[in-house]
Motif scaffolding. Structure first.
Motif, PDB file in Angstrom:
ATOM      1  N   SER A 150       0.841  -1.214  -0.106  1.00 34.68           N
ATOM      2  CA  SER A 150      -0.138  -0.117   0.184  1.00 34.68           C
ATOM      3  C   SER A 150       0.569   1.199   0.008  1.00 34.68           C
ATOM      4  O   SER A 150       0.493   2.331  -0.466  1.00 34.68           O
ATOM      5  CB  SER A 150      -1.061   0.044   1.228  1.00 34.68           C
ATOM      6  N   SER A 151       2.013   1.343   0.598  1.00 34.23           N
ATOM      7  CA  SER A 151       2.977   2.138   0.748  1.00 34.23           C
ATOM      8  C   SER A 151       3.495   2.727  -0.740  1.00 34.23           C
ATOM      9  O   SER A 151       3.590   3.962  -1.223  1.00 34.23           O
ATOM     10  CB  SER A 151       4.123   2.212   1.567  1.00 34.23           C
ATOM     11  N   ILE A 152       3.828   1.503  -1.332  1.00 34.36           N
ATOM     12  CA  ILE A 152       4.335   1.778  -2.816  1.00 34.36           C
ATOM     13  C   ILE A 152       3.265   2.110  -3.771  1.00 34.36           C
ATOM     14  O   ILE A 152       3.374   3.130  -4.586  1.00 34.36           O
ATOM     15  CB  ILE A 152       4.845   0.459  -3.411  1.00 34.36           C
ATOM     16  N   GLY A 153       2.096   1.691  -3.557  1.00 37.20           N
ATOM     17  CA  GLY A 153       0.832   2.043  -4.424  1.00 37.20           C
ATOM     18  C   GLY A 153       0.523   3.745  -4.225  1.00 37.20           C
ATOM     19  O   GLY A 153       0.312   4.395  -4.976  1.00 37.20           O
ATOM     20  N   GLY A 154       0.452   3.973  -2.793  1.00 38.78           N
ATOM     21  CA  GLY A 154       0.148   5.385  -2.495  1.00 38.78           C
ATOM     22  C   GLY A 154       1.330   6.206  -3.013  1.00 38.78           C
ATOM     23  O   GLY A 154       0.964   7.504  -3.817  1.00 38.78           O
ATOM     24  N   PHE A 155       2.743   5.976  -2.985  1.00 35.37           N
ATOM     25  CA  PHE A 155       3.670   6.728  -3.627  1.00 35.37           C
ATOM     26  C   PHE A 155       3.487   7.016  -5.093  1.00 35.37           C
ATOM     27  O   PHE A 155       3.452   8.051  -5.574  1.00 35.37           O
ATOM     28  CB  PHE A 155       4.904   6.167  -3.196  1.00 35.37           C
ATOM     29  N   LEU A 156       2.946   5.872  -5.667  1.00 33.41           N
ATOM     30  CA  LEU A 156       3.168   5.825  -7.212  1.00 33.41           C
ATOM     31  C   LEU A 156       1.848   6.583  -7.559  1.00 33.41           C
ATOM     32  O   LEU A 156       1.811   7.428  -8.641  1.00 33.41           O
ATOM     33  CB  LEU A 156       2.959   4.384  -7.939  1.00 33.41           C
ATOM     34  N   SER A 157       0.625   6.624  -6.995  1.00 35.33           N
ATOM     35  CA  SER A 157      -0.429   7.265  -7.176  1.00 35.33           C
ATOM     36  C   SER A 157      -0.236   9.065  -6.944  1.00 35.33           C
ATOM     37  O   SER A 157      -0.534   9.661  -7.808  1.00 35.33           O
ATOM     38  CB  SER A 157      -1.611   6.896  -6.327  1.00 35.33           C
ATOM     39  N   TRP A 158       0.646   9.158  -5.770  1.00 26.80           N
ATOM     40  CA  TRP A 158       0.832  10.516  -5.677  1.00 26.80           C
ATOM     41  C   TRP A 158       1.918  11.085  -7.067  1.00 26.80           C
ATOM     42  O   TRP A 158       1.616  12.244  -7.424  1.00 26.80           O
ATOM     43  CB  TRP A 158       1.750  10.793  -4.576  1.00 26.80           C
ATOM     44  N   LEU A 159       2.697  10.100  -7.271  1.00 26.84           N
ATOM     45  CA  LEU A 159       3.953  10.558  -8.236  1.00 26.84           C
ATOM     46  C   LEU A 159       3.102  11.138  -9.502  1.00 26.84           C
ATOM     47  O   LEU A 159       3.630  11.570 -10.348  1.00 26.84           O
ATOM     48  CB  LEU A 159       4.652   9.428  -8.404  1.00 26.84           C
TER      49      LEU A 159
END
Length: 137
Positions: free
Chosen positions: A7-16
């Motif tokens: 979920s951290s990776i997904g959140g970061f990619l979504s923000w990116l």
């Protein structure tokens, strides 16, 4: 722990990329279609080097989507109200690029681009040009 990591990776990619939108969904689906039709259109001449190059090109599209969003965020932070036009224009440009590539792959396979799709592309292009004119004012 792995759920947190994912979920951290997904959140970061979504923000990116500026949050997941319909444009990004369409771009991702077209990436997959283009890669598949490219393999089909070049059957017999497929090499791992060509496939790797295709994957790198698709990855670079997403890098440019992220860069467009980062530029938008910097401009917004500086008080410039350009709206979401920069990331959206980049996504739309790559969507058009993928559709053109799909058309080329289809032609190699003996299937022409349907007329309604050609008309939609013309409307798409007209809207992009209009948004670019409005954002440059």
């Amino acid at each position: 722990m792995e759920k947190f990591f994912i979920s951290s990776i997904g959140g970061f990619l979504s923000w990116l990329v500026g949050g997941w939108s319909l444009l990004l969904t369409v771009l991702l689906i077209l990436n997959v279609f283009d890669f598949g039709t490219g393999m089909a259109a070049n059957w017999g001449n497929i090499s791992s080097q060509k496939g790797f190059k295709g994957i790198i090109k698709k990855g670079l599209m997403w890098v440019w989507v992220a860069i467009a969003n980062l530029i938008y965020m910097v401009l917004a932070d500086q008080g410039l109200t350009v709206g979401q036009v920069i990331p959206d224009a980049v996504a739309v440009m790559f969507i058009l690029n993928e559709v053109i590539s799909l058309g080329e792959n289809s032609a190699k396979l003996g299937v022409s681009v349907p007329e309604p799709i050609q008309r939609a592309l013309a409307i798409f292009q007209k809207n992009i040009e209009q948004k670019e004119k409005e954002s440059s004012k």
